[in-house]
Design a protein around this motif. Structure first.
Motif, PDB file in Angstrom:
ATOM      1  N   SER A  48       0.858  -1.186   0.000  1.00  0.00           N
ATOM      2  CA  SER A  48       0.000   0.000   0.000  1.00  0.00           C
ATOM      3  C   SER A  48       0.890   1.230   0.000  1.00  0.00           C
ATOM      4  O   SER A  48       1.757   1.375   0.867  1.00  0.00           O
TER       5      SER A  48
ATOM      6  N   ASP B  57      -1.557  -1.191  -4.000  1.00  0.00           N
ATOM      7  CA  ASP B  57      -2.729  -0.360  -3.752  1.00  0.00           C
ATOM      8  C   ASP B  57      -2.330   1.113  -3.847  1.00  0.00           C
ATOM      9  O   ASP B  57      -1.567   1.614  -3.032  1.00  0.00           O
TER      10      ASP B  57
ATOM     11  N   ARG C  85      -8.541  -4.191  -4.052  1.00  0.00           N
ATOM     12  CA  ARG C  85      -7.722  -5.302  -3.551  1.00  0.00           C
ATOM     13  C   ARG C  85      -8.468  -6.624  -3.672  1.00  0.00           C
ATOM     14  O   ARG C  85      -7.907  -7.627  -4.100  1.00  0.00           O
TER      15      ARG C  85
END
Length: 119
Positions: A19, A52, A109
């Motif tokens: 992320s 992400d 995700r």
């Protein structure tokens, strides 16, 4: 004072999820993504990385280069890179540079994990 990490890594089975925590992927953030991605891909059995980008609002050329280098390295080792959470602005950058044709993407995700058969 140590600089705060701009990328977090978590595992879901044989998939690593990175992320990106910053709004603009400057050179240090792009380098950290590349380095952390390579490290995560070499830890245990990893068949894919999911990145992400939902917090990223700006991805300059240095960030695009990091994605290309990471995707190439993973491909050479038989692994996949899936980008998720791409904002409209970043999508525009991907489109103009035609990276949207090169990089595998999913909306979320969960979509990426389903696509990878990791759910």
């Amino acid at each position: 004072m140590a600089k705060q990490s701009q990328v977090t890594v978590e595992r879901r089975g044989d998939v690593a999820i990175l992320s990106i925590l910053c709004r603009s992927m400057d050179e240090p953030a792009a380098q950290q993504l590349h380095d952390d991605g390579l490290a995560a891909s070499s830890e245990g059995p990893t068949r894919a990385l999911v990145v992400d980008m939902s917090k990223v609002e700006f991805a300059p050329s240095v960030a695009l280069g990091a994605f290309i280098r990471l995707a190439q390295a993973l491909k050479l080792s038989g692994q996949r890179l899936v980008i998720v959470g791409v904002t409209q602005r970043v999508h525009g950058t991907f489109s103009v540079t035609r990276l949207d044709k090169v990089l595998e993407r999913a909306p979320t995700r969960d979509d990426a994990l389903r696509m990878l058969g990791a759910v």
